[in-house]
Design a protein around this motif. Structure first.
Motif, mmCIF file in Angstrom:
data_model
loop_
_atom_site.group_PDB
_atom_site.id
_atom_site.type_symbol
_atom_site.label_atom_id
_atom_site.label_comp_id
_atom_site.label_asym_id
_atom_site.label_seq_id
_atom_site.Cartn_x
_atom_site.Cartn_y
_atom_site.Cartn_z
ATOM 1 N N THR A 81 0.796 -1.270 -0.117
ATOM 2 C CA THR A 81 -0.037 -0.045 -0.019
ATOM 3 C C THR A 81 0.786 1.392 0.164
ATOM 4 O O THR A 81 2.085 1.151 0.528
ATOM 5 C CB THR A 81 -0.905 -0.029 1.225
ATOM 6 N N LEU A 82 0.552 2.185 -0.812
ATOM 7 C CA LEU A 82 1.440 3.482 -0.747
ATOM 8 C C LEU A 82 0.922 4.579 0.195
ATOM 9 O O LEU A 82 1.549 5.432 0.464
ATOM 10 C CB LEU A 82 1.038 3.982 -2.331
ATOM 11 N N ASP A 83 -0.379 4.508 0.759
ATOM 12 C CA ASP A 83 -0.917 5.513 1.660
ATOM 13 C C ASP A 83 -1.814 4.851 2.764
ATOM 14 O O ASP A 83 -3.068 4.655 2.292
ATOM 15 C CB ASP A 83 -1.366 6.601 0.930
ATOM 16 N N PRO A 84 -1.494 4.432 3.805
ATOM 17 C CA PRO A 84 0.061 4.616 4.323
ATOM 18 C C PRO A 84 0.970 3.540 3.572
ATOM 19 O O PRO A 84 0.704 2.491 2.897
ATOM 20 C CB PRO A 84 -0.289 4.461 5.541
ATOM 21 N N PHE A 85 2.302 4.024 3.294
ATOM 22 C CA PHE A 85 3.316 3.000 2.826
ATOM 23 C C PHE A 85 3.338 1.721 3.839
ATOM 24 O O PHE A 85 4.122 2.054 4.959
ATOM 25 C CB PHE A 85 4.473 4.117 2.686
ATOM 26 N N GLN A 86 3.169 0.678 3.088
ATOM 27 C CA GLN A 86 3.500 -0.642 3.922
ATOM 28 C C GLN A 86 3.741 -1.561 2.918
ATOM 29 O O GLN A 86 3.182 -1.658 1.846
ATOM 30 C CB GLN A 86 2.035 -0.932 4.569
ATOM 31 N N ILE A 87 4.688 -2.539 3.158
ATOM 32 C CA ILE A 87 5.140 -3.646 2.446
ATOM 33 C C ILE A 87 5.188 -4.976 3.197
ATOM 34 O O ILE A 87 5.766 -4.826 4.368
ATOM 35 C CB ILE A 87 6.518 -3.405 1.773
ATOM 36 N N ARG A 88 4.424 -5.775 2.800
ATOM 37 C CA ARG A 88 4.534 -7.122 3.767
ATOM 38 C C ARG A 88 4.988 -8.105 2.477
ATOM 39 O O ARG A 88 4.077 -8.640 1.533
ATOM 40 C CB ARG A 88 3.361 -7.478 4.252
#
Length: 285
Positions: A81-88
């Motif tokens: 996701t970019l807003d909020p920025f999250q990487i899993r």
């Protein structure tokens, strides 16, 4: 067809790729693989934004029932996701050695992702084509690629086109309902003067559009492999293309400036292709 338009922005892509139309946002997304960026163009006002990623990124694909994307990072599949920025991180394809990275991908009508890997230098046939199912499980479906590139899937969901750019070959395979693939057959063999086949997309009339890396154009091929039309662009390394806009009648073309210094190398282009595209398909998980 209208004149080609160059999207105004403050930078060029080192390796622009993976254009994706997101209808709900009236926006085009694409990546710069080597500069580790996800770019976004708002069609409403031509505003361009960019988010820097922690590693090389080959593509993003929209999710059907959840916010954000599935992303193809160098290390494997991830939720983004970019807003909020999250990487899993989800899963790393096996065997994914330090010589191999994710490169290009598309979703199909069943909500699965077909994603290729490539040798970093394109020298060894150690890349593969993987399928990511909606339950986040992964399966290899084809192997032996130097630079796996540009999946494109027919409107009826029964045929997948896939490229080995380093070999100059575009393959056609039957896509079965269970996600397995039929035997690989050569659909097109690019002669040297065409450059190499790169990213691809299909239109609503069954035409297959292929970007020419080293060939300064995108070409529309018919089902029998014959050329219908070509659109020339002022960049040598043309990487991919997709349809966008509410009517899917606008085509955006990505390119790469890697190793080049031409004025428009690495630019994002828009053209009127004279035909409409297919709706963006999303990941089902």
């Amino acid at each position: 067809m209208s004149d080609l338009r160059i999207i105004e922005r403050d930078r060029r892509d080192t390796l622009g790729e993976g254009p994706l139309w997101v209808a709900s946002e009236d926006a085009l997304y694409w990546v710069d693989i080597l500069d580790r960026r996800v770019n976004r163009l708002s069609l409403a006002d031509d505003a361009v934004t960019s988010v820097v990623m922690p590693e090389l990124i080959g593509w993003v694909i929209e999710r059907a029932d959840r916010p954000g994307f599935i992303a193809g990072l160098a290390s494997g599949f991830a939720e983004l996701t970019l807003d909020p920025f999250q990487i899993r991180k989800i899963v790393t394809p096996e065997p994914l050695s330090p010589k191999v990275r994710m490169n290009d991908a598309k979703a199909d009508r069943a909500g699965r992702i077909f994603a290729g890997t490539m040798c970093y230098e394109g020298a060894e046939p150690i890349g593969s084509l993987y399928r990511l199912d909606s339950d986040l499980s992964i399966a290899p479906v084809d192997q032996g690629y130097r630079i796996a590139n540009g999946p494109a899937i027919s409107d009826d969901g029964r045929t997948i086109y896939h490229t080995d750019s380093a070999e100059g070959l575009v393959y056609r395979m039957v896509l079965h309902s269970d996600g397995s693939l039929g035997a690989r057959e050569v659909f097109l063999r690019f002669p040297d003067e065409w450059g190499s086949p790169d990213g691809m997309t299909m239109d609503a009339e069954g035409g297959l559009w292929i970007a020419h890396w080293g060939g300064s154009r995108v070409t529309r091929f018919l089902a029998d492999g014959s050329i219908d039309r070509a659109i020339h662009v002022p960049a040598l390394q043309v990487t991919s293309c997709t349809f966008a806009g509410p009517n899917l009648d606008r085509m955006f073309i990505t390119s790469a400036a890697d190793g080049l210094d031409g004025e428009h190398d690495g630019a994002l282009f828009e053209v009127d292709p004279g035909v409409r595209g297919l709706p963006t398909l999303k990941f089902g998980g």
